[in-house]
Write a protein that holds these residues in place. Structure first.
Motif, short mmCIF file in Angstrom:
data_model
loop_
_atom_site.label_atom_id
_atom_site.label_comp_id
_atom_site.label_asym_id
_atom_site.label_seq_id
_atom_site.Cartn_x
_atom_site.Cartn_y
_atom_site.Cartn_z
N HIS A 132 -82.09 -135.98 -61.64
CA HIS A 132 -83.40 -135.38 -61.96
C HIS A 132 -84.58 -136.12 -61.32
N GLY A 133 -84.33 -137.16 -60.52
CA GLY A 133 -85.45 -137.90 -59.95
C GLY A 133 -86.41 -138.35 -61.03
N TYR A 134 -85.85 -138.84 -62.13
CA TYR A 134 -86.61 -139.06 -63.37
C TYR A 134 -87.74 -140.08 -63.17
N GLU A 135 -88.90 -139.73 -63.73
CA GLU A 135 -90.07 -140.62 -63.75
C GLU A 135 -90.60 -140.69 -65.18
N ILE A 136 -91.23 -141.81 -65.49
CA ILE A 136 -91.87 -141.95 -66.80
C ILE A 136 -93.28 -142.48 -66.58
N HIS A 137 -94.24 -141.85 -67.21
CA HIS A 137 -95.65 -142.22 -67.07
C HIS A 137 -96.23 -142.54 -68.45
N GLY A 138 -97.00 -143.59 -68.51
CA GLY A 138 -97.62 -144.00 -69.77
C GLY A 138 -96.75 -144.92 -70.60
N LEU A 139 -95.76 -145.56 -69.97
CA LEU A 139 -94.88 -146.45 -70.72
C LEU A 139 -95.66 -147.63 -71.31
N GLU A 140 -96.82 -147.92 -70.73
CA GLU A 140 -97.65 -149.00 -71.27
C GLU A 140 -98.16 -148.68 -72.67
N ASN A 141 -98.10 -147.41 -73.08
CA ASN A 141 -98.51 -147.04 -74.44
C ASN A 141 -97.48 -147.43 -75.49
N ILE A 142 -96.27 -147.78 -75.04
CA ILE A 142 -95.25 -148.28 -75.97
C ILE A 142 -95.49 -149.77 -76.16
N PRO A 143 -95.71 -150.23 -77.39
CA PRO A 143 -96.00 -151.66 -77.60
C PRO A 143 -94.78 -152.53 -77.26
N LYS A 297 -86.88 -131.55 -61.35
CA LYS A 297 -87.66 -132.78 -61.50
C LYS A 297 -88.04 -132.98 -62.97
N PHE A 298 -87.76 -134.18 -63.49
CA PHE A 298 -88.17 -134.55 -64.84
C PHE A 298 -89.21 -135.65 -64.76
N ARG A 299 -90.33 -135.44 -65.46
CA ARG A 299 -91.35 -136.49 -65.62
C ARG A 299 -91.71 -136.56 -67.10
N THR A 300 -91.53 -137.71 -67.68
CA THR A 300 -91.89 -137.90 -69.09
C THR A 300 -93.28 -138.52 -69.17
N TYR A 301 -94.13 -137.93 -70.01
CA TYR A 301 -95.50 -138.41 -70.19
C TYR A 301 -95.69 -138.87 -71.63
N LEU A 302 -96.23 -140.07 -71.77
CA LEU A 302 -96.57 -140.62 -73.08
C LEU A 302 -98.09 -140.63 -73.21
N GLY A 303 -98.58 -139.92 -74.21
CA GLY A 303 -100.02 -139.84 -74.40
C GLY A 303 -100.60 -141.06 -75.10
N ASP A 304 -101.91 -141.07 -75.23
CA ASP A 304 -102.59 -142.17 -75.93
C ASP A 304 -102.19 -142.18 -77.40
#
Length: 354
Positions: A132-143, A297-304
């Motif tokens: 899936h060419g996996y991407e993750i965005h906003g991982l910095e929001n995970i403590p 394509k999979f992109r995971t987004y983590l919000g604020d």
């Protein structure tokens, strides 16, 4: 050795045997001997065709070929999802081997299982990258430490969540506990995997306890119902569920919204058919067929994070969380979803931003 049958034609020994044991086929000699030298298989095939009166064999084969051409893609899209379950059972087999090798008396309760988790996380992360060419965005929001409640949109198959858990283990060094549906605990052989990756089915008190102990906890409020009855329009199917919000309030932790782009293009369900809806409402078990497995394509987004606020009620907090996920859907997902477009996104970096 070849035996002459007449002045002009030759046939193989098997031909002679056929004529000896099947005199009625002698009349077929002329149709079989179509050249100066004929192979055994060709002759045998020709005889069988005439004997069975299949003069239109080529038409039959063309018809079969047409059926295969039409139905093979349909068969494939319903078979591919089983590879995810095959991969899950391979993971379970690995855990059993790991347990035996380390000779543990108390299975799945020792920190030595961190090695197993990291190994499986690496395997799933590799699958995510390749398929899936996996991407993750906003991982910095995970403590890096401390509790948080992660609320996510549930796809037809939550493979995106498996990839997310793998990334958190590998990049954050943390295990994310998960609230799973009751039917997961009834699937044969799944218990080791559920125990090692800390999947629980509630109740609310257990969820609060996990958060107060400093763990990450993830829940899809829509659950199986959202998995089955949502579609490429990405409708959030939560109903009036607000128990997860009450858990966040009681544990005094923030809520982190999560959504994966194209998750509905990777796998889809037939939940729109009334018979499957009736079966689910009647038995509360997901009998709905899932198809797909497309390498989109999979992109995971983590919000604020939505911070804890003692003055907000559970209903208000649940609505805030729902709006946060809807914002991620509106920002990153083109609606309705399109499988071909999601496949093309594997080859370029452009994606919806507003």
């Amino acid at each position: 050795m070849k035996i002459k049958f007449c002045d002009t034609y030759e046939v193989c020994d098997p031909r002679l045997m056929l004529l000896v044991f099947m005199p009625e086929m002698q009349s077929m000699n002329e149709s079989c001997t179509v050249g100066p030298s004929i192979t055994y298989l060709t002759c045998l095939l020709h005889l069988c065709v005439e004997w069975l009166e299949l003069e239109n064999l080529e038409d039959y084969l063309n018809y079969v070929d047409y059926l295969l051409w039409v139905f093979t893609p349909l068969i494939i899209v319903f078979i591919l999802p089983f590879f995810i379950f095959f991969f899950l059972y391979l993971s379970i087999l690995f855990l059993h081997v790991y347990k035996r090798k380390n000779e543990l008396k108390e299975a799945y309760s020792n920190s030595i299982w961190d090695g197993a988790r990291k190994t499986l996380a690496s395997l799933w992360d590799g699958h995510a990258t390749i398929w899936h060419g996996y991407e993750i965005h906003g991982l910095e929001n995970i403590p890096d430490e401390g509790p948080a409640l992660i609320v996510y949109y549930h796809g037809a198959l939550p493979v995106d969540y498996y990839y997310f858990v793998a990334k958190v283990i590998l990049l954050k060094g943390r295990t994310c506990q998960t609230v799973g549906d009751h039917f997961l605990f009834k699937i044969p052989g799944f218990k080791p995997l559920l125990d090692v990756f800390s999947v629980i089915h509630g109740p609310k008190e257990e969820c609060v306890r996990a958060l107060r102990n400093g763990h990450l906890l993830a829940i899809a409020p829509g659950g199986v119902r959202e998995a089955i009855f949502s579609d490429e329009s990405y409708v959030i199917v939560w109903g009036n569920r607000k128990g997860f919000a009450q858990v966040a309030i009681d544990a005094q932790v923030p809520i982190i919204p999560m959504f994966t782009q194209n998750v509905r293009e990777g796998f889809r369900s037939l939940g729109s058919l009334s018979v499957f809806r009736w079966l689910y409402e009647r038995f509360k078990f997901p009998f709905v067929p899932v198809y797909g497995g497309f390498p989109v394509k999979f992109r995971t987004y983590l919000g604020d994070p939505i911070p804890y606020n003692p003055n907000v009620t559970a209903a208000e907090l649940a609505e805030k969380a729902k709006c946060a996920i809807q914002f991620l859907i509106d920002k990153h997902q083109k609606i309705p979803g399109n499988i071909f477009r999601a496949l093309l996104e594997r080859f370029h970096k452009r994606h919806k931003e507003d």
